[in-house]
Scaffold this motif. Sequence first.
Motif, PDB file in Angstrom:
ATOM      1  N   ASP A 144       0.929  -1.227  -0.010  1.00  0.00           N
ATOM      2  CA  ASP A 144       0.069   0.065   0.113  1.00  0.00           C
ATOM      3  C   ASP A 144       0.856   1.240  -0.032  1.00  0.00           C
ATOM      4  N   ARG A 145       1.854   1.355  -0.683  1.00  0.00           N
ATOM      5  CA  ARG A 145       2.872   2.107  -0.470  1.00  0.00           C
ATOM      6  C   ARG A 145       2.368   3.693  -1.303  1.00  0.00           C
ATOM      7  N   LEU A 146       1.419   3.395  -2.213  1.00  0.00           N
ATOM      8  CA  LEU A 146       0.846   4.603  -3.081  1.00  0.00           C
ATOM      9  C   LEU A 146       0.379   5.427  -2.151  1.00  0.00           C
ATOM     10  N   ARG A 147      -0.419   5.083  -0.692  1.00  0.00           N
ATOM     11  CA  ARG A 147      -0.812   5.912  -0.077  1.00  0.00           C
ATOM     12  C   ARG A 147       0.002   6.539   1.035  1.00  0.00           C
ATOM     13  N   PHE A 148       1.532   6.325   0.904  1.00  0.00           N
ATOM     14  CA  PHE A 148       2.308   7.142   1.927  1.00  0.00           C
ATOM     15  C   PHE A 148       3.348   7.754   1.052  1.00  0.00           C
ATOM     16  N   TYR A 149       3.864   8.659   2.013  1.00  0.00           N
ATOM     17  CA  TYR A 149       5.070   9.539   1.423  1.00  0.00           C
ATOM     18  C   TYR A 149       6.053   9.686   2.548  1.00  0.00           C
ATOM     19  N   GLU A 150       7.357   9.532   2.581  1.00  0.00           N
ATOM     20  CA  GLU A 150       8.220   9.614   3.609  1.00  0.00           C
ATOM     21  C   GLU A 150       8.686  11.210   3.391  1.00  0.00           C
ATOM     22  N   VAL A 151       8.520  12.306   4.442  1.00  0.00           N
ATOM     23  CA  VAL A 151       9.022  13.343   4.324  1.00  0.00           C
ATOM     24  C   VAL A 151      10.397  13.623   4.357  1.00  0.00           C
ATOM     25  N   GLN A 152      11.043  14.433   3.363  1.00  0.00           N
ATOM     26  CA  GLN A 152      12.460  14.562   3.215  1.00  0.00           C
ATOM     27  C   GLN A 152      12.866  16.157   4.069  1.00  0.00           C
ATOM     28  N   GLU A 153      14.042  15.948   4.267  1.00  0.00           N
ATOM     29  CA  GLU A 153      14.482  17.119   4.956  1.00  0.00           C
ATOM     30  C   GLU A 153      14.215  18.732   4.316  1.00  0.00           C
ATOM     31  N   GLN A 154      14.412  18.682   3.178  1.00  0.00           N
ATOM     32  CA  GLN A 154      13.930  19.625   2.373  1.00  0.00           C
ATOM     33  C   GLN A 154      12.627  19.755   2.552  1.00  0.00           C
ATOM     34  N   ASP A 155      11.466  19.063   2.616  1.00  0.00           N
ATOM     35  CA  ASP A 155      10.118  19.383   3.059  1.00  0.00           C
ATOM     36  C   ASP A 155      10.013  19.862   4.320  1.00  0.00           C
ATOM     37  N   ILE A 156      10.706  19.488   5.396  1.00  0.00           N
ATOM     38  CA  ILE A 156      10.786  20.290   6.458  1.00  0.00           C
ATOM     39  C   ILE A 156      11.100  21.833   6.358  1.00  0.00           C
ATOM     40  N   CYS A 157      12.281  22.067   5.647  1.00  0.00           N
ATOM     41  CA  CYS A 157      12.810  23.445   5.377  1.00  0.00           C
ATOM     42  C   CYS A 157      11.666  24.073   4.708  1.00  0.00           C
ATOM     43  N   GLU A 158      10.861  23.807   3.829  1.00  0.00           N
ATOM     44  CA  GLU A 158      10.013  24.432   3.148  1.00  0.00           C
ATOM     45  C   GLU A 158       8.864  24.504   3.879  1.00  0.00           C
ATOM     46  N   CYS A 206      11.501  20.547  27.145  1.00  0.00           N
ATOM     47  CA  CYS A 206      11.760  19.738  25.872  1.00  0.00           C
ATOM     48  C   CYS A 206      12.071  20.393  24.694  1.00  0.00           C
ATOM     49  N   LEU A 207      11.654  21.757  24.473  1.00  0.00           N
ATOM     50  CA  LEU A 207      11.877  22.301  23.250  1.00  0.00           C
ATOM     51  C   LEU A 207      13.288  22.616  23.059  1.00  0.00           C
ATOM     52  N   PRO A 208      13.656  22.667  21.662  1.00  0.00           N
ATOM     53  CA  PRO A 208      13.028  22.289  20.651  1.00  0.00           C
ATOM     54  C   PRO A 208      13.273  20.691  20.473  1.00  0.00           C
ATOM     55  N   ALA A 209      12.047  20.156  19.692  1.00  0.00           N
ATOM     56  CA  ALA A 209      12.043  18.836  19.588  1.00  0.00           C
ATOM     57  C   ALA A 209      12.776  18.447  18.227  1.00  0.00           C
ATOM     58  N   GLU A 210      13.461  17.351  18.114  1.00  0.00           N
ATOM     59  CA  GLU A 210      14.152  16.874  16.669  1.00  0.00           C
ATOM     60  C   GLU A 210      13.359  16.005  15.980  1.00  0.00           C
ATOM     61  N   ILE A 211      13.012  16.422  14.958  1.00  0.00           N
ATOM     62  CA  ILE A 211      12.361  15.359  13.930  1.00  0.00           C
ATOM     63  C   ILE A 211      13.284  14.144  13.497  1.00  0.00           C
ATOM     64  N   ASN A 212      12.783  12.990  13.681  1.00  0.00           N
ATOM     65  CA  ASN A 212      13.408  11.826  13.176  1.00  0.00           C
ATOM     66  C   ASN A 212      13.026  11.388  11.936  1.00  0.00           C
ATOM     67  N   LYS A 213      11.467  11.240  11.858  1.00  0.00           N
ATOM     68  CA  LYS A 213      10.795  10.783  10.620  1.00  0.00           C
ATOM     69  C   LYS A 213       9.356  11.120  10.646  1.00  0.00           C
ATOM     70  N   ILE A 214       8.897  11.469   9.411  1.00  0.00           N
ATOM     71  CA  ILE A 214       7.598  11.774   9.321  1.00  0.00           C
ATOM     72  C   ILE A 214       7.114  10.915   8.236  1.00  0.00           C
ATOM     73  N   LEU A 215       5.968  10.164   8.301  1.00  0.00           N
ATOM     74  CA  LEU A 215       5.622   9.443   7.148  1.00  0.00           C
ATOM     75  C   LEU A 215       4.054   9.922   7.015  1.00  0.00           C
ATOM     76  N   VAL A 216       3.607  10.525   5.783  1.00  0.00           N
ATOM     77  CA  VAL A 216       2.319  11.153   5.525  1.00  0.00           C
ATOM     78  C   VAL A 216       1.653  10.107   4.638  1.00  0.00           C
TER      79      VAL A 216
END
Length: 326
Positions: free
Chosen positions: A216-230, A256-266
């Motif tokens: 079911d990979r068509l439903r998902f997208y792994e966020v890239q570092e550039q996505d987080i910057c933009e 606890c701030l700032p949090a460090e993002i390790n991975k985001i799956l959309v």
Amino acid sequence: MGEMADALRGLLESGKLSEEDCLYIERGLGKNVVGLPAKEKEKEKEVDGWASSDEEEEVDEEYRRQVQESWGFDIDVHVRIPERGIYPHELGKRQPPSDISLYGRLGVHCFNFEKGRKLQFMGIPKYNIGFNIWNYYYITVEVKDLVDDSAHILQSSVTGCFPMNGEHLRVLTEICRLKPEKPGEEGDLTQINEEPVDELYRGRMPNFLSEAKPDDRLRFYEVQEQDICENDWLRLYTDFALYCYWRYNEEAFKSCLPAEINKILVETFETHTDPSLKLKSSNAIFHINFTAKSCDYISVVRRTKDGRTGHIILEISTWTNPPSSP
């Protein structure tokens, strides 16, 4: 007040709002809402300690005018405010509470998301709180347009609601607008209506997923570092996830701030030719893995929109990662 009457009538007829709660809202506005059934207006008995309609608190006419003209955003601290009215909070040089800051940033995100603008959150000079079934926050936000460096005032109405679908935290916006130049130029006020939201994004909150399912990979997208910057709102969602966990301990949250993002799956059922465009889906689920103060967290943030201007719903659940098996 016609829009408010329609909104309350719809909630009454759907069973989501009791007659007693309707009376509370009327009293918060300081008047009977035109168009409501007569039995709500003429109710005489005492409800949960509130006096009958004959004994209702007299409302300052200037307060009433300010609420109606500004939609609750501009209330003078010197007017007489009814017990269940809207209370102003001028901050001056003080920082807002953590939840108010997050809510203000959410309003900016909602406006940018809908309008395709690039407004940057700068600060919150004031906010007002209305007390009814939930707390309603009327937040004034200072923003800067990154296109031309112009300054603006954005107004956002945000509500922290009771969880409905097993989530830990539920937040929604109903107004996200630039402050009108003249009172009364606000357009239409509409209530959240979740019926138009695809049923795939309603009901019980989904479980956290660390990886896309192979079939079911068509439903998902792994966020890239550039996505987080933009898309700085991805950090906002992560901050909301952290706040969700520490919402009863503001000092712990701030430490606890700032949090460090390790991975985001959309995850989204909306189709896009470019997988990264899944970030722009009106309805989407974000599986967020992040670290804060050497502690790992996992969170599910579900974003839905009902198609109406100024509306966005975030449902959030957050846990600390379970210890690894030996």
